[in-house]
Write an enzyme that holds these catalytic residues in place. Sequence first.
Site, mmCIF file in Angstrom:
data_model
loop_
_atom_site.group_PDB
_atom_site.id
_atom_site.type_symbol
_atom_site.label_atom_id
_atom_site.label_comp_id
_atom_site.label_asym_id
_atom_site.label_seq_id
_atom_site.Cartn_x
_atom_site.Cartn_y
_atom_site.Cartn_z
ATOM 1 N N SER A 230 0.853 -1.197 0.000
ATOM 2 C CA SER A 230 0.000 0.000 0.000
ATOM 3 C C SER A 230 0.881 1.236 0.000
ATOM 4 C CB SER A 230 -0.865 0.023 1.257
ATOM 5 O OG SER A 230 -0.065 0.278 2.392
ATOM 6 N N ASP A 231 0.431 2.303 -0.632
ATOM 7 C CA ASP A 231 1.099 3.563 -0.360
ATOM 8 C C ASP A 231 0.907 3.822 1.131
ATOM 9 O OD1 ASP A 231 2.480 5.907 -0.421
ATOM 10 O OD2 ASP A 231 1.363 6.792 -2.091
ATOM 11 N N TRP A 232 1.780 4.642 1.681
ATOM 12 C CA TRP A 232 1.854 4.773 3.144
ATOM 13 C C TRP A 232 0.555 5.351 3.713
ATOM 14 C CZ3 TRP A 232 5.348 2.069 1.314
ATOM 15 C CH2 TRP A 232 6.452 1.638 2.025
ATOM 16 N N GLY A 233 -0.258 4.469 4.252
ATOM 17 C CA GLY A 233 -1.533 4.915 4.808
ATOM 18 C C GLY A 233 -2.699 4.802 3.837
#
Length: 758
Positions: A230-233
Amino acid sequence: MTRNIKQLVSQMTLEEKAAMCSGADFWTTKANDRLDIPAVMLTDGPHGLRKQAEGADHLGLTNSVPATCFPSAAGLACTWDEGLLQEVGQALGVESRAEGVAVLLGPGTNIKRSPLCGRNFEYFSEDPYLASRLAAAHIRGVQSQDVGASLKHFAVNNQEHRRMTVDAQVDERTLREIYLAAFEYAVKEAQPWTVMCSYNQVNGTFAAEHPYLLTDVLRQEWGFKGFVVSDWGAVNQRVPGLQAGMDLEMPGSGGINDAKIVQAVRSGELAVEVLDTAVERILRVFYQFLDSEVGTVTFDQRAHHQLARRVAAESAVLLQNNDALLPLASDSSIALIGAFAEQPRYQGSGSSRVNPTQLETLKEELEKYLDGSGELHYAPGFSLEEDSHDDALLEEAVRCARTGKTVVLCLGLPHAFESEGFDRTHMRLPNNQLAVLDAITRIKNDIVVVLSGGSPVEMPWAGHVKSILNCYLGGQAAGGAAADVLMGAVNPAGRLAETYPVRLQDNPSYLNFPGEGDVVQYREGVFVGYRYYDAKEVRPLFAFGHGLSYTEFELSNLRLDKEQGTDKDVFTVSVDVTNVGQRAGQEVVQLYVAAEKSSVVRPPKELRAFAKVAVEPGQTVTVNMTLDRRAFAYYSASAKDWWIESGCYGIMVGHASDNLPLQTSIQISSSQESRPVFHRNSTLGDLLQSPYAREAGLQLLQGMLAGMGMDPAKALDGVDSDPMGAIVKDMPLRCLVNFGRGRFTDEQLTGLLQQINA
Ligand code: BGC
């Protein structure tokens, strides 16, 4: 060493498996001591290593270990040089190895839809073919060191505004031809170890839980073998995300989402096999890194810096060079103006911010070039911190300008103007810079503008200066590289990977960027970048593919290995490149394909091949480029496939999208002819157009027209010009029953449809 990953996973408890699917902290995954599985590190990326020494954030706030800062993707793309990108990737891989980093988060290959996107500096191009080729080369380089790349941000992440919630609404053909195509080749050809899903939603579903994107397209169609991070968050709902194919959540949720996964398996909502598969994918990649450990890796900082300088010089695009003002002689008298000469803007803000091993400035590097008879005077001219102009600085700049024969004026976008996290709202340079430019153009003629920044600016002033050298964000050696080009040690060969419009309003996304609330509609469809400017005949300031050299090239002898073939053939296009100038240089030969006729609306031309060649003065080099079926295809949303129509395709070859002197064509006969199904609401015209139904249609038409007292031959000839013929042509077949007054019945229509559909 071959490891049995399946067996390893079979030894894990449910909780241990769930724990593998998210990070322990910002940059590392969780170790499993019981099974001797170490933690690994993933970190940014893309154009330099950003391994944080202490503290952690993904916004580029905390400092990181020194690493070579290469030009960012916007600049790298202007090299149009896959070999060079691979070299950069390899150097990045070595530095990652040296720091024990398993996955380097990059490259970013999102399409530049609007010049306003705050993160365009991290992306390659407005053209998916170019972007995907360069991304593939970057990945090959990094992974040659047994370090994983992470191709990001998948997908349709083309703005920063509300990036974590916005829904990018895009039709399927556009999605395939433009936005996914930027990833497709890179995934298929370079097999990144990981793909990073984006924050945004795509057509109503978060990218982090999008089965169509993460499973149907990425894995089943393209054959992706690594894991999705995932992209961060970016995780919205963890369990649907896992089900959709989103394997590793970063940076992790402190166990909250791991518990949801455990719970979902216990309750039967999530099949344990889905979890097993995700863990297998993750561990396979980790062990690819861990098992290739080769002892201590070090790297030669000086050599990497030299590479950064070479690449930065190759990235620079000479946009304009009137009266051949450049290159400058070593005995020149130069007034160097603009604070960027001392405080270079060499990289973007946000998660990609690298702590460089050293930093060159244009001022110092230009001084080194001048021999005893040359002179350099400098004035900062403006502040990089604010936008309003300062009279004292301005006056000093004017005085400085008078002292030199040639003014080298360093302009560009300061940090505050563009960054990850927000988009620009206009394309202008800061006011204080424009004031200095204005004052100097009033008193001097020989002005060279050196531009830095991650994306295009409007240049209403271009006609008042002689030369413009566009350096994008050139990395830590940007200063030296700019000096190399200005002084002629390097002959510029950069070509724009995006269109520079005259003004923002000309950009195709202008009316639909950045959207309303949480919806952004991609209404311009496939008409992104030059595809639009070409179709609308809107003249850009500098066209896609444009870039000058200190020498000149002539292209000749365009030839094909065959002039006709089928949709399964591969065609070779050859062209001779002659350097007709005085200096050695490099030309980027660009090949565009144009469907001459189509049943769908297509861009006037599309980039389908390119080649960069070095040519000595007087020398001729032959370049060969190949075109496979994709070069002719569009994506058919109804067939759910790439589709090629029989017909003639223009082959246009040249120096830039607006300078294609050589043209020929290829005749394709396609095996993909679609056979339409006719029904009561098909028109007579539809029948006439189809080879299967034309005969029946003609008979029907003749009968009808004769019955209406018209001359069928005449009406048929002038079906488009004769008003009656045209009206009849567009009538649905059912009307013929009503208008035929018994001469043509419903039963006959049904019979006819059966016959032609058979
Ligand atoms: C960015 C990614 C980056 C990640 C880790 C995110 O905010 O969108 O590109 O890799 O942070 O720093």
